[in-house]
Design a protein around this motif. Structure first.
Motif, short mmCIF file in Angstrom:
data_model
loop_
_atom_site.label_atom_id
_atom_site.label_comp_id
_atom_site.label_asym_id
_atom_site.label_seq_id
_atom_site.Cartn_x
_atom_site.Cartn_y
_atom_site.Cartn_z
N PRO A 52 -13.52 -3.46 -4.11
CA PRO A 52 -12.12 -3.93 -4.13
C PRO A 52 -11.54 -3.94 -5.54
N GLY A 53 -10.33 -3.39 -5.65
CA GLY A 53 -9.63 -3.39 -6.92
C GLY A 53 -10.03 -2.26 -7.85
N SER A 54 -11.03 -1.46 -7.50
CA SER A 54 -11.49 -0.41 -8.41
C SER A 54 -10.50 0.76 -8.49
N ILE A 55 -9.85 1.10 -7.39
CA ILE A 55 -8.77 2.07 -7.38
C ILE A 55 -7.71 1.57 -6.40
N THR A 56 -6.55 2.16 -6.51
CA THR A 56 -5.45 1.76 -5.63
C THR A 56 -5.71 2.22 -4.21
N GLU A 57 -5.43 1.34 -3.26
CA GLU A 57 -5.50 1.74 -1.86
C GLU A 57 -4.43 2.79 -1.62
N MET A 58 -4.73 3.74 -0.75
CA MET A 58 -3.75 4.78 -0.43
C MET A 58 -3.43 4.74 1.05
N PRO A 59 -2.16 4.75 1.38
CA PRO A 59 -1.80 4.76 2.79
C PRO A 59 -2.15 6.10 3.42
#
Length: 158
Positions: A52-59
């Motif tokens: 969690p938080g390591s990269i941006t979530e992508m839709p």
């Protein structure tokens, strides 16, 4: 003579109205886009990092502009997908060129199964030529019938 004067005046008015300053269409509002960007990205399906938080979530089921060079040049008007009779998925994104000049944009797609695992390699980059203030659609299809979700990536062409 009176009819000739009226006709001449009407013709002059028509010519002048043809010279009116007409804004090109479509017009893009990047301020509204950025204000509503978070809402646009809130879909039920998101590609979430393992840490969690390591990269941006992508839709998922969305087009992601991955090149900062075109973030203020194009807008994604719509994305959609449909299942083809052979079981493959056809995904598309409608792009709008918001500039006064021609742009080269490239798109590719990655298809995922229901478990958000890539169902096949990403498609090859496809180049689109967008004339000023016009829209064009990028479309591609999966080769694996297990495809259920997609992510379209967009970058500026060279």
């Amino acid at each position: 003579m009176k009819i000739f004067t009226i006709a001449t005046a009407a013709l002059g008015l028509a010519v002048l109205s043809g010279c009116a300053n007409v804004e090109p269409r479509p017009q893009c509002d990047f301020y509204a886009y950025k204000r509503n960007f978070a809402l646009a990205e809130q879909g039920p399906q998101r590609l979430v990092p393992r840490v969690p938080g390591s990269i941006t979530e992508m839709p998922l089921n969305y087009a992601n502009v991955t090149d900062v060079g075109i973030t203020n040049k194009i807008l994604v008007q719509a994305t959609s997908a449909q299942r083809n009779p052979d079981g493959s998925v056809r995904a598309f994104a409608r792009l709008v060129n918001c500039t006064d000049h021609t742009l080269q944009v490239e798109g590719r797609a990655t298809f995922f199964n229901e478990g958000q695992i890539e169902s096949e390699p990403a498609t090859a980059w496809t180049r689109l030529i967008l004339s000023p203030h016009t829209y064009q659609s990028y479309a591609t299809h999966s080769t694996n019938p297990d495809a259920a979700l997609y992510l379209i990536e967009l970058r500026e062409g060279s």
